[in-house]
Design an enzyme around this catalytic site. Sequence first.
Site, short mmCIF file in Angstrom:
data_model
loop_
_atom_site.label_atom_id
_atom_site.label_comp_id
_atom_site.label_asym_id
_atom_site.label_seq_id
_atom_site.Cartn_x
_atom_site.Cartn_y
_atom_site.Cartn_z
N ARG A 89 0.82 -1.21 0.00
CA ARG A 89 0.00 0.00 0.00
C ARG A 89 0.85 1.26 0.00
O ARG A 89 0.34 2.36 -0.05
CB ARG A 89 -0.81 0.02 1.28
N ARG A 128 -21.76 -1.63 3.06
CA ARG A 128 -21.18 -2.97 3.26
C ARG A 128 -21.52 -3.53 4.64
O ARG A 128 -21.54 -2.80 5.62
CB ARG A 128 -19.66 -2.91 3.11
N ARG A 173 -9.62 7.05 5.86
CA ARG A 173 -9.06 5.90 5.13
C ARG A 173 -8.82 6.25 3.67
O ARG A 173 -7.80 5.92 3.09
CB ARG A 173 -10.05 4.75 5.17
P1 AP5 Z 1 -8.51 -3.82 4.18
O1 AP5 Z 1 -9.41 -4.75 4.85
O2 AP5 Z 1 -7.64 -4.31 3.10
O3 AP5 Z 1 -9.39 -2.58 3.67
P2 AP5 Z 1 -9.32 -1.68 2.37
O4 AP5 Z 1 -8.10 -1.66 1.57
O5 AP5 Z 1 -9.74 -0.39 2.89
O6 AP5 Z 1 -10.27 -2.39 1.38
P3 AP5 Z 1 -11.67 -2.98 1.67
O7 AP5 Z 1 -11.56 -4.37 2.21
O8 AP5 Z 1 -12.46 -2.00 2.48
O9 AP5 Z 1 -12.31 -2.98 0.23
P4 AP5 Z 1 -12.21 -4.03 -0.96
O10 AP5 Z 1 -11.45 -3.41 -2.06
O11 AP5 Z 1 -11.78 -5.39 -0.50
O12 AP5 Z 1 -13.73 -4.06 -1.40
P5 AP5 Z 1 -14.86 -5.19 -1.24
O13 AP5 Z 1 -14.64 -6.28 -2.22
O14 AP5 Z 1 -15.08 -5.54 0.18
O15 AP5 Z 1 -7.59 -3.09 5.26
C1 AP5 Z 1 -8.16 -2.59 6.46
C2 AP5 Z 1 -7.15 -1.80 7.25
O16 AP5 Z 1 -6.05 -2.65 7.64
C3 AP5 Z 1 -6.46 -0.63 6.53
O17 AP5 Z 1 -7.24 0.54 6.57
C4 AP5 Z 1 -5.16 -0.50 7.33
O18 AP5 Z 1 -5.37 0.15 8.54
C5 AP5 Z 1 -4.81 -1.95 7.62
N1 AP5 Z 1 -3.96 -2.50 6.56
C6 AP5 Z 1 -4.28 -3.48 5.67
N2 AP5 Z 1 -3.28 -3.69 4.80
C7 AP5 Z 1 -2.29 -2.82 5.14
C8 AP5 Z 1 -1.02 -2.52 4.59
N3 AP5 Z 1 -0.57 -3.18 3.51
N4 AP5 Z 1 -0.28 -1.56 5.19
C9 AP5 Z 1 -0.71 -0.91 6.27
N5 AP5 Z 1 -1.94 -1.12 6.82
C10 AP5 Z 1 -2.72 -2.07 6.27
O19 AP5 Z 1 -16.11 -4.35 -1.77
C11 AP5 Z 1 -16.63 -3.26 -1.01
C12 AP5 Z 1 -18.16 -3.30 -1.01
O20 AP5 Z 1 -18.64 -3.05 -2.32
C13 AP5 Z 1 -18.75 -4.67 -0.62
O21 AP5 Z 1 -19.95 -4.46 0.09
C14 AP5 Z 1 -19.04 -5.35 -1.97
O22 AP5 Z 1 -20.11 -6.27 -1.89
C15 AP5 Z 1 -19.34 -4.17 -2.87
N6 AP5 Z 1 -18.83 -4.31 -4.24
C16 AP5 Z 1 -17.61 -4.82 -4.61
N7 AP5 Z 1 -17.45 -4.78 -5.94
C17 AP5 Z 1 -18.61 -4.21 -6.43
C18 AP5 Z 1 -19.03 -3.89 -7.75
N8 AP5 Z 1 -18.27 -4.17 -8.83
N9 AP5 Z 1 -20.25 -3.31 -7.89
C19 AP5 Z 1 -21.02 -3.05 -6.81
N10 AP5 Z 1 -20.68 -3.35 -5.54
C20 AP5 Z 1 -19.48 -3.91 -5.36
MG MG Z 2 -11.17 -6.19 1.37
#
Ligand code: AP5
Ligand code: MG
Length: 218
Positions: A89, A128, A173
Amino acid sequence: MINLILLGLPGAGKGTASERIVDKYHLTHISTGDMFREAMANKTKVGLEAKSYIDKGNLVPDKVTAKLVEERLGQPDIKNGYILDGFPRTTVQAELLEGITKRLNKPLTNVISLEVNEKTLIKRLSARFMCKNCGATYNKISKMPKVKNTCDRCGGHEFYQREDDKPEVVKNRLKVNEKMNTPLKDFYQKKGLLTVINGEQTPEKVFEDIDTVLSNNQ
Ligand code: AP5
Ligand code: MG
Ligand code: ZN
């Protein structure tokens, strides 16, 4: 062999796409966010440290995260390739990953960035919700459980909203992640590994585009 990084801002659909990629290509899914959430639930040392950052929407320190990834990538179940979801990231993490993949001899083959505009991200994150039992992800707008109040994956009946999906935290975030996003993409663009995909499409179409990239690589 496919060794893939999925880049994308919070809510871009990394987890959603990963499920479909795993189904077809049998790669090992490594989500640092999921690993931290598990560690927080088990109140391990790493979990307690991570919680203070995650609940505010900040990044866990690079070295803590990289160590977790190196341990995971070194495990023997990763023989069919891997998906890194949410790591790296920062460009510091990208550089640490260079060392890890060299030491373990598991070189990257693809980097895919899912691009979604901020308005859509906010909408998706606020809608979500997760299964309390198995962590499966749902969405009030785009992905309700097939049977009301019942998890498709495990049959559980309890759901919750991620602490970091509350509106105050989402704002921070997005800000924190947006700052790092362009340098990270540039890093992999220069290495000739990057493909950009439109993440605003339906999950099916997003996967179709990813599949086109990955099937060229087998
Ligand atoms: P993490 O859990 O990885 O959160 P994020 O990067 O903020 O990503 P998300 O999981 O929120 O989103 P996603 O892209 O997976 O989307 P999703 O498929 O769920 O990290 C959490 C925290 O951990 C970070 O903030 C940080 O603090 C820490 N951390 C993690 N990695 C780190 C690193 N490398 N370095 C430092 N800190 C770190 O989809 C989202 C929603 O939209 C769902 O409800 C889904 O059903 C819907 N959706 C998905 N795709 C579509 C579509 N095409 N159309 C309509 N709806 C959709
Ligand atoms: Mg995720
Ligand atoms: Zn479940």
